[in-house]
Design a protein around this motif. Structure first.
Motif, PDB file in Angstrom:
ATOM      1  N   GLU A   1       0.835  -1.201   0.000  1.00 44.14           N
ATOM      2  CA  GLU A   1       0.000   0.000   0.000  1.00 44.14           C
ATOM      3  C   GLU A   1       0.872   1.254   0.000  1.00 44.14           C
ATOM      4  N   LYS A   2       1.966   1.237   0.767  1.00 45.55           N
ATOM      5  CA  LYS A   2       2.867   2.392   0.816  1.00 45.55           C
ATOM      6  C   LYS A   2       3.509   2.647  -0.547  1.00 45.55           C
ATOM      7  N   ARG A   3       3.806   1.562  -1.248  1.00 42.50           N
ATOM      8  CA  ARG A   3       4.519   1.681  -2.517  1.00 42.50           C
ATOM      9  C   ARG A   3       3.616   1.511  -3.728  1.00 42.50           C
ATOM     10  N   SER A   4       2.321   1.577  -3.538  1.00 42.94           N
ATOM     11  CA  SER A   4       1.385   1.267  -4.616  1.00 42.94           C
ATOM     12  C   SER A   4       1.550   2.174  -5.835  1.00 42.94           C
ATOM     13  N   GLY A   5       2.088   3.346  -5.652  1.00 42.36           N
ATOM     14  CA  GLY A   5       2.337   4.222  -6.790  1.00 42.36           C
ATOM     15  C   GLY A   5       3.468   3.716  -7.658  1.00 42.36           C
ATOM     16  N   GLN A   6       4.283   2.819  -7.123  1.00 44.89           N
ATOM     17  CA  GLN A   6       5.437   2.298  -7.849  1.00 44.89           C
ATOM     18  C   GLN A   6       5.146   0.986  -8.564  1.00 44.89           C
ATOM     19  N   VAL A   7       4.105   0.267  -8.134  1.00 42.24           N
ATOM     20  CA  VAL A   7       3.815  -1.061  -8.668  1.00 42.24           C
ATOM     21  C   VAL A   7       2.397  -1.087  -9.220  1.00 42.24           C
ATOM     22  N   VAL A   8       2.244  -1.645 -10.415  1.00 40.02           N
ATOM     23  CA  VAL A   8       0.917  -1.785 -11.012  1.00 40.02           C
ATOM     24  C   VAL A   8       0.658  -3.271 -11.217  1.00 40.02           C
ATOM     25  N   ILE A   9      -0.437  -3.760 -10.645  1.00 42.89           N
ATOM     26  CA  ILE A   9      -0.820  -5.155 -10.801  1.00 42.89           C
ATOM     27  C   ILE A   9      -2.107  -5.190 -11.597  1.00 42.89           C
ATOM     28  N   THR A  10      -2.124  -5.983 -12.645  1.00 45.87           N
ATOM     29  CA  THR A  10      -3.318  -6.114 -13.470  1.00 45.87           C
ATOM     30  C   THR A  10      -3.771  -7.562 -13.465  1.00 45.87           C
ATOM     31  N   HIS A  11      -5.019  -7.767 -13.837  1.00 50.38           N
ATOM     32  CA  HIS A  11      -5.540  -9.125 -13.963  1.00 50.38           C
ATOM     33  C   HIS A  11      -5.145  -9.676 -15.317  1.00 50.38           C
ATOM     34  N   GLY A  12      -4.966 -10.977 -15.361  1.00 50.25           N
ATOM     35  CA  GLY A  12      -4.604 -11.636 -16.607  1.00 50.25           C
ATOM     36  C   GLY A  12      -5.767 -11.693 -17.581  1.00 50.25           C
ATOM     37  N   GLU A  13      -5.447 -12.025 -18.812  1.00 46.54           N
ATOM     38  CA  GLU A  13      -6.435 -12.071 -19.882  1.00 46.54           C
ATOM     39  C   GLU A  13      -7.552 -13.070 -19.566  1.00 46.54           C
ATOM     40  N   GLU A  14      -7.191 -14.231 -19.036  1.00 46.67           N
ATOM     41  CA  GLU A  14      -8.191 -15.257 -18.725  1.00 46.67           C
ATOM     42  C   GLU A  14      -9.148 -14.776 -17.625  1.00 46.67           C
ATOM     43  N   THR A  15      -8.601 -14.117 -16.608  1.00 45.50           N
ATOM     44  CA  THR A  15      -9.439 -13.580 -15.528  1.00 45.50           C
ATOM     45  C   THR A  15     -10.434 -12.564 -16.068  1.00 45.50           C
ATOM     46  N   LEU A  16      -9.978 -11.698 -16.957  1.00 41.21           N
ATOM     47  CA  LEU A  16     -10.856 -10.680 -17.529  1.00 41.21           C
ATOM     48  C   LEU A  16     -11.945 -11.297 -18.410  1.00 41.21           C
TER      49      LEU A  16
END
Length: 87
Positions: free
Chosen positions: A12-27
């Protein structure tokens, strides 16, 4: 350097530095679920509750699988470290 005791708080502290996305199958599955939910004969309150429960379940599963993978990585690192020492 401080010791990280809670990886989620640290994230949470570093959330501006890391982007996590859902995979194609999840979407793809989420889109199918969305279409199915739109056709279910349930009231708006139940629809909203179901969506929140599904989101909570997905987040819990992702968290548990991440931690399991992270734990496995730490164990593998220990094995490789011991293997290097024995040579």
């Amino acid at each position: 350097m401080s010791k990280i005791t809670n990886i989620f708080e640290e994230f949470e502290k570093r959330s501006g530095q890391v982007v996590i996305t859902h995979g194609e199958e999840t979407l793809k599955i989420a889109k199918k679920l969305s279409g199915l939910l739109a056709r279910l004969p349930i009231c708006l309150a139940d629809n909203n509750r179901l969506v929140h429960l599904m989101k909570d379940q997905l987040m819990a599963a992702e968290r548990e699988q991440f931690l399991a993978g992270f734990d496995l990585g730490l164990k593998m690192a220990d094995v490789f470290k011991e293997d290097r020492r024995s040579k």
